[in-house]
Design a protein around this motif. Structure first.
Motif, PDB file in Angstrom:
ATOM      1  N   MET A   1       1.175 103.367   4.218  1.00  0.00           N
ATOM      2  CA  MET A   1       1.616 102.248   5.033  1.00  0.00           C
ATOM      3  C   MET A   1       0.489 101.659   5.872  1.00  0.00           C
ATOM      4  O   MET A   1       0.555 100.533   6.312  1.00  0.00           O
ATOM      5  CB  MET A   1       2.744 102.695   5.972  1.00  0.00           C
ATOM      6  N   GLY A   2      -0.520 102.457   6.163  1.00  0.00           N
ATOM      7  CA  GLY A   2      -1.579 101.956   7.028  1.00  0.00           C
ATOM      8  C   GLY A   2      -1.245 102.205   8.479  1.00  0.00           C
ATOM      9  O   GLY A   2      -0.180 102.690   8.831  1.00  0.00           O
ATOM     10  N   THR A   3      -2.187 101.858   9.351  1.00  0.00           N
ATOM     11  CA  THR A   3      -1.983 102.110  10.769  1.00  0.00           C
ATOM     12  C   THR A   3      -2.129 100.849  11.596  1.00  0.00           C
ATOM     13  O   THR A   3      -2.393 100.909  12.784  1.00  0.00           O
ATOM     14  CB  THR A   3      -2.991 103.170  11.264  1.00  0.00           C
ATOM     15  N   ASN A   4      -1.977  99.679  10.975  1.00  0.00           N
ATOM     16  CA  ASN A   4      -2.079  98.418  11.704  1.00  0.00           C
ATOM     17  C   ASN A   4      -0.931  98.315  12.692  1.00  0.00           C
ATOM     18  O   ASN A   4       0.232  98.449  12.322  1.00  0.00           O
ATOM     19  CB  ASN A   4      -2.030  97.257  10.704  1.00  0.00           C
ATOM     20  N   ASN A   5      -1.264  98.092  13.963  1.00  0.00           N
ATOM     21  CA  ASN A   5      -0.242  98.057  14.996  1.00  0.00           C
ATOM     22  C   ASN A   5       0.365  96.674  15.196  1.00  0.00           C
ATOM     23  O   ASN A   5       1.230  96.487  16.037  1.00  0.00           O
ATOM     24  CB  ASN A   5      -0.831  98.553  16.327  1.00  0.00           C
ATOM     25  N   SER A   6      -0.120  95.684  14.476  1.00  0.00           N
ATOM     26  CA  SER A   6       0.356  94.319  14.706  1.00  0.00           C
ATOM     27  C   SER A   6       1.497  93.984  13.755  1.00  0.00           C
ATOM     28  O   SER A   6       1.274  93.554  12.625  1.00  0.00           O
ATOM     29  CB  SER A   6      -0.790  93.315  14.523  1.00  0.00           C
ATOM     30  N   ASP A   7       2.699  94.240  14.195  1.00  0.00           N
ATOM     31  CA  ASP A   7       3.886  93.841  13.434  1.00  0.00           C
ATOM     32  C   ASP A   7       4.911  93.304  14.411  1.00  0.00           C
ATOM     33  O   ASP A   7       5.490  94.056  15.187  1.00  0.00           O
ATOM     34  CB  ASP A   7       4.466  95.017  12.652  1.00  0.00           C
ATOM     35  N   ARG A   8       5.099  92.004  14.377  1.00  0.00           N
ATOM     36  CA  ARG A   8       6.077  91.362  15.248  1.00  0.00           C
ATOM     37  C   ARG A   8       7.097  90.652  14.375  1.00  0.00           C
ATOM     38  O   ARG A   8       6.756  90.060  13.344  1.00  0.00           O
ATOM     39  CB  ARG A   8       5.404  90.359  16.189  1.00  0.00           C
ATOM     40  N   LEU A   9       8.350  90.726  14.783  1.00  0.00           N
ATOM     41  CA  LEU A   9       9.412  90.109  14.007  1.00  0.00           C
ATOM     42  C   LEU A   9       9.413  88.598  14.223  1.00  0.00           C
ATOM     43  O   LEU A   9       9.493  88.124  15.352  1.00  0.00           O
ATOM     44  CB  LEU A   9      10.765  90.698  14.421  1.00  0.00           C
ATOM     45  N   LYS A  10       9.327  87.850  13.121  1.00  0.00           N
ATOM     46  CA  LYS A  10       9.331  86.389  13.171  1.00  0.00           C
ATOM     47  C   LYS A  10      10.336  85.855  12.161  1.00  0.00           C
ATOM     48  O   LYS A  10      10.476  86.385  11.063  1.00  0.00           O
ATOM     49  CB  LYS A  10       7.934  85.846  12.860  1.00  0.00           C
ATOM     50  N   ALA A  11      11.012  84.770  12.555  1.00  0.00           N
ATOM     51  CA  ALA A  11      12.070  84.213  11.718  1.00  0.00           C
ATOM     52  C   ALA A  11      11.563  83.816  10.341  1.00  0.00           C
ATOM     53  O   ALA A  11      12.194  84.123   9.319  1.00  0.00           O
ATOM     54  CB  ALA A  11      12.710  83.014  12.425  1.00  0.00           C
ATOM     55  N   ASN A  12      10.424  83.113  10.279  1.00  0.00           N
ATOM     56  CA  ASN A  12       9.913  82.637   8.995  1.00  0.00           C
ATOM     57  C   ASN A  12       9.583  83.785   8.048  1.00  0.00           C
ATOM     58  O   ASN A  12       9.771  83.671   6.830  1.00  0.00           O
ATOM     59  CB  ASN A  12       8.687  81.754   9.198  1.00  0.00           C
ATOM     60  N   ASP A  13       9.088  84.882   8.599  1.00  0.00           N
ATOM     61  CA  ASP A  13       8.763  86.036   7.763  1.00  0.00           C
ATOM     62  C   ASP A  13      10.021  86.592   7.086  1.00  0.00           C
ATOM     63  O   ASP A  13       9.972  87.045   5.936  1.00  0.00           O
ATOM     64  CB  ASP A  13       8.103  87.129   8.596  1.00  0.00           C
ATOM     65  N   VAL A  14      11.136  86.558   7.815  1.00  0.00           N
ATOM     66  CA  VAL A  14      12.395  87.035   7.237  1.00  0.00           C
ATOM     67  C   VAL A  14      12.922  86.020   6.227  1.00  0.00           C
ATOM     68  O   VAL A  14      13.322  86.378   5.106  1.00  0.00           O
ATOM     69  CB  VAL A  14      13.438  87.282   8.345  1.00  0.00           C
ATOM     70  N   LEU A  15      12.936  84.744   6.592  1.00  0.00           N
ATOM     71  CA  LEU A  15      13.469  83.702   5.708  1.00  0.00           C
ATOM     72  C   LEU A  15      12.746  83.682   4.366  1.00  0.00           C
ATOM     73  O   LEU A  15      13.362  83.494   3.313  1.00  0.00           O
ATOM     74  CB  LEU A  15      13.365  82.336   6.389  1.00  0.00           C
ATOM     75  N   HIS A  16      11.442  83.880   4.373  1.00  0.00           N
ATOM     76  CA  HIS A  16      10.665  83.861   3.135  1.00  0.00           C
ATOM     77  C   HIS A  16      10.977  85.045   2.230  1.00  0.00           C
ATOM     78  O   HIS A  16      10.651  85.010   1.034  1.00  0.00           O
ATOM     79  CB  HIS A  16       9.170  83.850   3.452  1.00  0.00           C
ATOM     80  N   ARG A  17      11.605  86.072   2.774  1.00  0.00           N
ATOM     81  CA  ARG A  17      11.936  87.262   1.994  1.00  0.00           C
ATOM     82  C   ARG A  17      13.385  87.283   1.515  1.00  0.00           C
ATOM     83  O   ARG A  17      13.766  88.209   0.784  1.00  0.00           O
ATOM     84  CB  ARG A  17      11.657  88.519   2.830  1.00  0.00           C
ATOM     85  N   LEU A  18      14.182  86.317   1.908  1.00  0.00           N
ATOM     86  CA  LEU A  18      15.584  86.299   1.489  1.00  0.00           C
ATOM     87  C   LEU A  18      15.669  85.893   0.024  1.00  0.00           C
ATOM     88  O   LEU A  18      15.006  84.967  -0.430  1.00  0.00           O
ATOM     89  CB  LEU A  18      16.397  85.348   2.362  1.00  0.00           C
ATOM     90  N   ARG A  19      16.539  86.587  -0.701  1.00  0.00           N
ATOM     91  CA  ARG A  19      16.714  86.354  -2.129  1.00  0.00           C
ATOM     92  C   ARG A  19      18.197  86.306  -2.478  1.00  0.00           C
ATOM     93  O   ARG A  19      19.021  86.881  -1.782  1.00  0.00           O
ATOM     94  CB  ARG A  19      16.058  87.489  -2.939  1.00  0.00           C
ATOM     95  N   GLY A  20      18.518  85.664  -3.587  1.00  0.00           N
ATOM     96  CA  GLY A  20      19.886  85.640  -4.077  1.00  0.00           C
ATOM     97  C   GLY A  20      20.863  85.136  -3.035  1.00  0.00           C
ATOM     98  O   GLY A  20      20.646  84.103  -2.394  1.00  0.00           O
ATOM     99  N   HIS A  21      21.956  85.878  -2.846  1.00  0.00           N
ATOM    100  CA  HIS A  21      22.965  85.480  -1.862  1.00  0.00           C
ATOM    101  C   HIS A  21      22.427  85.552  -0.439  1.00  0.00           C
ATOM    102  O   HIS A  21      23.018  84.961   0.480  1.00  0.00           O
ATOM    103  CB  HIS A  21      24.211  86.361  -1.992  1.00  0.00           C
ATOM    104  N   GLY A  22      21.326  86.248  -0.244  1.00  0.00           N
ATOM    105  CA  GLY A  22      20.722  86.292   1.078  1.00  0.00           C
ATOM    106  C   GLY A  22      20.315  84.919   1.578  1.00  0.00           C
ATOM    107  O   GLY A  22      20.271  84.676   2.792  1.00  0.00           O
ATOM    108  N   ARG A  23      20.028  84.014   0.663  1.00  0.00           N
ATOM    109  CA  ARG A  23      19.648  82.659   1.054  1.00  0.00           C
ATOM    110  C   ARG A  23      20.825  81.859   1.604  1.00  0.00           C
ATOM    111  O   ARG A  23      20.624  80.773   2.171  1.00  0.00           O
ATOM    112  CB  ARG A  23      19.044  81.929  -0.146  1.00  0.00           C
ATOM    113  N   ASP A  24      22.044  82.376   1.428  1.00  0.00           N
ATOM    114  CA  ASP A  24      23.228  81.703   1.973  1.00  0.00           C
ATOM    115  C   ASP A  24      23.466  82.052   3.439  1.00  0.00           C
ATOM    116  O   ASP A  24      24.335  81.464   4.090  1.00  0.00           O
ATOM    117  CB  ASP A  24      24.472  82.083   1.161  1.00  0.00           C
ATOM    118  N   VAL A  25      22.715  83.018   3.959  1.00  0.00           N
ATOM    119  CA  VAL A  25      22.877  83.422   5.354  1.00  0.00           C
ATOM    120  C   VAL A  25      22.323  82.330   6.270  1.00  0.00           C
ATOM    121  O   VAL A  25      21.228  81.813   6.049  1.00  0.00           O
ATOM    122  CB  VAL A  25      22.138  84.752   5.619  1.00  0.00           C
ATOM    123  N   LYS A  26      23.111  81.959   7.287  1.00  0.00           N
ATOM    124  CA  LYS A  26      22.649  80.986   8.294  1.00  0.00           C
ATOM    125  C   LYS A  26      22.060  81.775   9.454  1.00  0.00           C
ATOM    126  O   LYS A  26      22.785  82.327  10.288  1.00  0.00           O
ATOM    127  CB  LYS A  26      23.791  80.114   8.786  1.00  0.00           C
TER     128      LYS A  26
END
Length: 261
Positions: free
Chosen positions: A1-26
């Protein structure tokens, strides 16, 4: 996994990973909320659509079962709630196990379920689920259910609070870029697929549930009753056998596993 400490939750990062029916989520993203369940309840009262979801990087008043709090520090976990319509009370009861299976699929083959609403890795609780009725049945007879899911993706700096240290765990030992978004999108994708396509999740729930076959305590307020967990019935209830030989099908409630938690 590595030891990079920079991981912040961002909306666009999640939206770009949605697939299938996940894209129907508002998706509604917040840096900080009191509780994603509370915020989604407010949206539901304002007429939010089915499959509306609230995702937050931090909760100030995260909620667990029976009035407990859910520790929700910034950018160490995934805190979300999703609004799902149910056709009947029976379908409402399916929401928690469905969410449990969705989380397990996102976390991998080693993820296990402790009836009724905890997901474990290596015997440690990494996820809690809280489903609440968002609104009374409308004119179409449908129920609205707010399904809250909290996942400990990383251990917080300084460790978990003393009251949960013995049972809490995290998905990853080390941080890596996109880890939070991977888990958030994975849960949403799996849950949306299970919800939209239906299908039988009972077998998988039974396979992942660690409770059957173990001696447990059935918790009732301040008291508890010893029992043997026999199995999961067709309605996702826990079948228990008490010391006097009587059986009960538990549709809700809390149990502790002797020697585990």
């Amino acid at each position: 996994m590595g030891t990079n400490n920079s991981d912040r939750l961002k909306a666009n990062d999640v939206l770009h990973r949605l697939r299938g029916h996940g894209r129907d989520v508002k998706l509604h993203f917040f840096d900080c909320v009191d509780s994603t369940n509370i915020r989604l309840m407010e949206l539901a009262k304002s007429g939010a659509d089915n499959m509306t979801a609230v995702l937050a990087a931090r909760q100030m008043a995260g909620r667990g079962r029976v009035g407990r709090s859910f520790f929700s520090p910034e950018n160490t976990g995934v805190y979300m709630s999703i609004l799902l319509n149910a056709e009947s009370p029976e379908e409402m009861m399916r929401m928690t196990p469905m969410a449990g299976v969705a989380v397990c699929r996102a976390l991998g083959e080693n993820a296990r379920i402790k009836w009724v609403n905890d997901v474990l890795l290596s015997g440690r609780k990494v996820c809690g689920i809280l489903a609440e009725t968002a609104a009374a049945p409308g004119t179409d007879g449908r129920y609205s259910v707010c399904v809250g899911i909290g996942v400990n993706v990383y251990e917080p700096e300084g460790g978990f609070p003393e009251d949960v240290q013995k049972k809490a765990g995290a998905v990853f030992a080390d941080r890596y870029p996109g880890g939070l978004a991977d888990i958030a999108a994975g849960v949403l994708n799996n849950l949306a697929e299970l919800y939209c396509e239906g299908g039988d999740i009972l077998c998988e729930y039974r396979e992942r549930c660690i409770v059957p076959g173990k001696m447990i305590t059935v918790c009732r307020g301040e008291t508890g009753q010893s029992a043997l967990a026999v199995g999961i019935d067709d309605n996702f209830g826990l079948v228990v056998k008490y010391e006097d030989g009587t059986y009960e099908h538990l549709s809700s409630g809390e149990v502790s596993i002797l020697g585990v938690y």
